[in-house]
Write an enzyme that holds these catalytic residues in place. Structure first.
Site, PDB file in Angstrom:
ATOM      1  N   GLY A  42     -37.048  16.060 -49.684  1.00 54.53           N
ATOM      2  CA  GLY A  42     -35.710  15.808 -48.888  1.00 54.53           C
ATOM      3  C   GLY A  42     -36.310  15.563 -47.497  1.00 54.53           C
ATOM      4  N   GLN A  71     -44.233  16.831 -57.252  1.00 57.65           N
ATOM      5  CA  GLN A  71     -44.295  17.614 -58.233  1.00 57.65           C
ATOM      6  C   GLN A  71     -43.928  17.360 -59.640  1.00 57.65           C
ATOM      7  OE1 GLN A  71     -42.957  21.309 -56.675  1.00 57.65           O
ATOM      8  NE2 GLN A  71     -43.655  21.242 -54.660  1.00 57.65           N
ATOM      9  N   VAL A 106     -41.654  27.606 -40.447  1.00 59.79           N
ATOM     10  CA  VAL A 106     -40.514  27.936 -39.815  1.00 59.79           C
ATOM     11  C   VAL A 106     -40.427  29.622 -40.146  1.00 59.79           C
ATOM     12  CG1 VAL A 106     -37.873  27.960 -39.855  1.00 59.79           C
ATOM     13  CG2 VAL A 106     -39.009  26.017 -40.013  1.00 59.79           C
ATOM     14  N   CYS A 189     -35.920  21.492 -61.619  1.00 59.12           N
ATOM     15  CA  CYS A 189     -36.390  20.844 -62.928  1.00 59.12           C
ATOM     16  C   CYS A 189     -36.155  21.775 -64.226  1.00 59.12           C
ATOM     17  CB  CYS A 189     -37.839  20.002 -62.712  1.00 59.12           C
ATOM     18  SG  CYS A 189     -37.621  19.074 -64.153  1.00 59.12           S
ATOM     19  N   ASP A 324     -33.516  21.642 -52.885  1.00 64.52           N
ATOM     20  CA  ASP A 324     -33.567  22.896 -53.644  1.00 64.52           C
ATOM     21  C   ASP A 324     -32.998  24.081 -52.777  1.00 64.52           C
ATOM     22  OD1 ASP A 324     -34.579  21.198 -55.596  1.00 64.52           O
ATOM     23  OD2 ASP A 324     -36.532  22.152 -55.541  1.00 64.52           O
ATOM     24  N   LYS A 332     -31.543  21.265 -59.923  1.00 65.01           N
ATOM     25  CA  LYS A 332     -32.607  21.043 -58.623  1.00 65.01           C
ATOM     26  C   LYS A 332     -33.875  20.324 -58.999  1.00 65.01           C
ATOM     27  CE  LYS A 332     -31.138  25.549 -56.990  1.00 65.01           C
ATOM     28  NZ  LYS A 332     -30.376  25.077 -55.775  1.00 65.01           N
ATOM     29  N   THR A 333     -33.470  18.755 -59.130  1.00 60.12           N
ATOM     30  CA  THR A 333     -34.551  17.662 -59.227  1.00 60.12           C
ATOM     31  C   THR A 333     -34.673  16.767 -58.177  1.00 60.12           C
ATOM     32  OG1 THR A 333     -32.793  16.100 -60.159  1.00 60.12           O
ATOM     33  CG2 THR A 333     -33.551  17.953 -61.834  1.00 60.12           C
ATOM     34  N   ALA A 335     -34.463  13.653 -58.239  1.00 66.98           N
ATOM     35  CA  ALA A 335     -33.501  12.608 -58.611  1.00 66.98           C
ATOM     36  C   ALA A 335     -32.364  13.167 -57.782  1.00 66.98           C
ATOM     37  CB  ALA A 335     -33.172  12.451 -60.167  1.00 66.98           C
ATOM     38  N   CYS A 367     -33.186  14.477 -65.509  1.00 70.48           N
ATOM     39  CA  CYS A 367     -34.076  15.154 -65.906  1.00 70.48           C
ATOM     40  C   CYS A 367     -34.869  14.213 -67.147  1.00 70.48           C
ATOM     41  CB  CYS A 367     -33.678  16.424 -66.518  1.00 70.48           C
ATOM     42  SG  CYS A 367     -35.053  17.400 -67.042  1.00 70.48           S
TER      43      CYS A 367
END
Length: 438
Positions: A42, A71, A106, A189, A324, A332-333, A335, A367
């Site tokens: 992202g 990943q 951070v 995933c 995520d 949470k993927t 895609a 997925c």
């Protein structure tokens, strides 16, 4: 304890920094029009888009890791179909040229003063902030882990440190229980914990060991998969291949020295069952990023609190989130991240012009459920758990073409499309394939 330290670090070093963009550690106060925290899928894809929108000199990315990993391919690494090396590239090579790379972690986000503090004590101020910090793996919430990974016959496809141990355990399998787990938390995933089960079954058949194997999938969920259309197909596969699925079973302890896994029955709290294993694949509990959780940006559960339609923060209009780390009610993927980049790009463009964001995210996520070394069921769905399929075919069927897409096309699309801010998901193609219909 060495494994514990390695898992906590999770940042391999030793990759040279590219001369095409600057890394920063010890500069005085810095200010950027757009600050991106997190250099995962992202963060990198949005920094590429922001470079085009605002100019490279106005964009900075805070990311400590020298390596960037694709990943989703770790499912295939754990099954020996891909190498770990093929999944990683240096962060320097994926960082958009000219964008400032702040190579730090951070430590704190303060949206009230529009500042971010890094672990080396620097303070960076921003006009706009994109939070792309991902989520946290919590192996330590299972008693006996992560130190249990020092022992053989146990692995996890969720960490760069443990994914190759999955493949080793599979290769070394002789006879007994092969156990696969799904934790009692949100995960990234959600199909991955069972993909490795199907691949292990295929490998054991190929090597003539399947007759001596008892394959067990213990999931904390009350279902095999959250979307009924695909779950029905998966149940058929489970029955055909004689796989044992136990619902509402949560891994609470690993006794790696004895090769025992302890599960709690979530429907009868306190009731536990001990399983001996010859191979164990652990999906760790996961939770919100700790920096997000400790900031005013979090919701009550600790996730980044964003508007589910446009990814703008609900209370701080100059803050946006992706991937995520957010509380978006979708799986949470990678895609999902791709689809979100297109929406977020549009949202930020409107906000910069003092206009109301008008592009709405439908929760699209995907997925690719790998069911063997040459078949995939491609699950695609929206916020409502309704199938949102790209191709005008029944994607709940196992297909060789979809395996090729997962193993060969998607990694190419990731490195050369998504990370360069050029791929925003298959939405436009879906309309084309379905002649404008959803």
């Amino acid at each position: 304890m060495a494994a514990l330290r390695r898992l906590r670090q999770c940042h391999p070093t030793g990759i040279a920094i590219s001369p095409f963009h600057t890394a920063s550690r010890a500069f005085a106060k810095q200010h950027y029009k757009m600050l991106v925290v997190g250099g995962g899928s992202g963060g990198i894809s949005m920094s590429a888009r922001m470079k085009r929108m605002l100019g490279a000199e106005n964009v900075a990315v805070v990311e400590p890791s020298e390596m960037h990993y694709y990943q989703p391919i770790w499912t295939l690494v754990g099954a020996g179909a891909k190498t770990l090396t093929s999944s990683g590239r240096s962060t320097a090579s994926v960082m958009p040229s000219g964008v400032k790379w702040v190579k730090s972690k951070v430590q704190e986000i303060n949206p009230d003063t529009n500042t971010v503090r890094t672990d080396d004590g620097n303070e960076i101020s921003y006009e706009y902030l994109i939070v792309a910090l991902g989520l946290q793996l919590h192996f330590e919430k299972i008693k006996g882990l992560p130190e249990g990974f020092e022992h053989p016959k146990i692995g996890s496809n969720y960490s760069v440190q443990t994914v190759e141990k999955t493949w080793k355990a599979l290769q070394d399998f002789k006879e007994g229980n092969a156990v696969f787990t799904f934790p009692n938390t949100p995960v990234k995933c959600a199909g991955a914990p069972q993909k490795i089960m199907y691949l292990s079954d295929a490998f054991l058949r190929k090597t003539g060991k399947r007759a001596k194997a008892n394959i067990i999938y213990n999931t904390s969920l009350p279902v095999l998969f959250g979307i009924k259309k695909y779950a029905d197909s998966l149940w058929d596969i489970v029955k055909q291949r004689d796989l044992q699925v136990n619902l509402r079973q949560n891994l609470i302890e690993v006794r790696a020295d004895k090769q025992e896994a302890v599960f709690e029955n979530l429907d009868k709290p306190g009731e536990t069952k001990v399983l001996e294993y010859e191979m164990l694949h652990v999906t760790p509990p996961m939770g919100p990023n700790l920096v997000v959780q400790g900031s005013p940006l979090a919701d009550e559960a600790g996730w980044l609190d964003v508007n589910k339609d446009n990814l703008q923060h609900k209370r701080y209009p100059n803050v946006f989130g992706i991937g995520d780390c957010t509380n978006l009610p979708t799986a949470k993927t990678g895609a999902a991240v791709a689809a979100q980049t297109a929406i977020l790009n549009s949202t930020i463009s409107k906000v910069l012009k003092n206009e109301k964001p008008d592009k709405i995210y439908d929760g699209y996520t995907s997925c690719p459920l790998v069911t063997s070394y040459n078949t995939v069921i491609l699950a695609e769905f929206d916020y409502n758990g309704q199938p949102l399929e790209t191709f005008p075919i029944n994607q709940a069927k196992e297909r060789r073409t979809m395996y090729h897409m997962k193993a060969d096309v998607m990694p190419h699309l990731y490195w050369h499309g998504l990370l360069r801010g050029l791929w925003g998901g298959p939405g436009p193609y879906r309309k084309l394939f379905h002649l404008g219909m959803k």
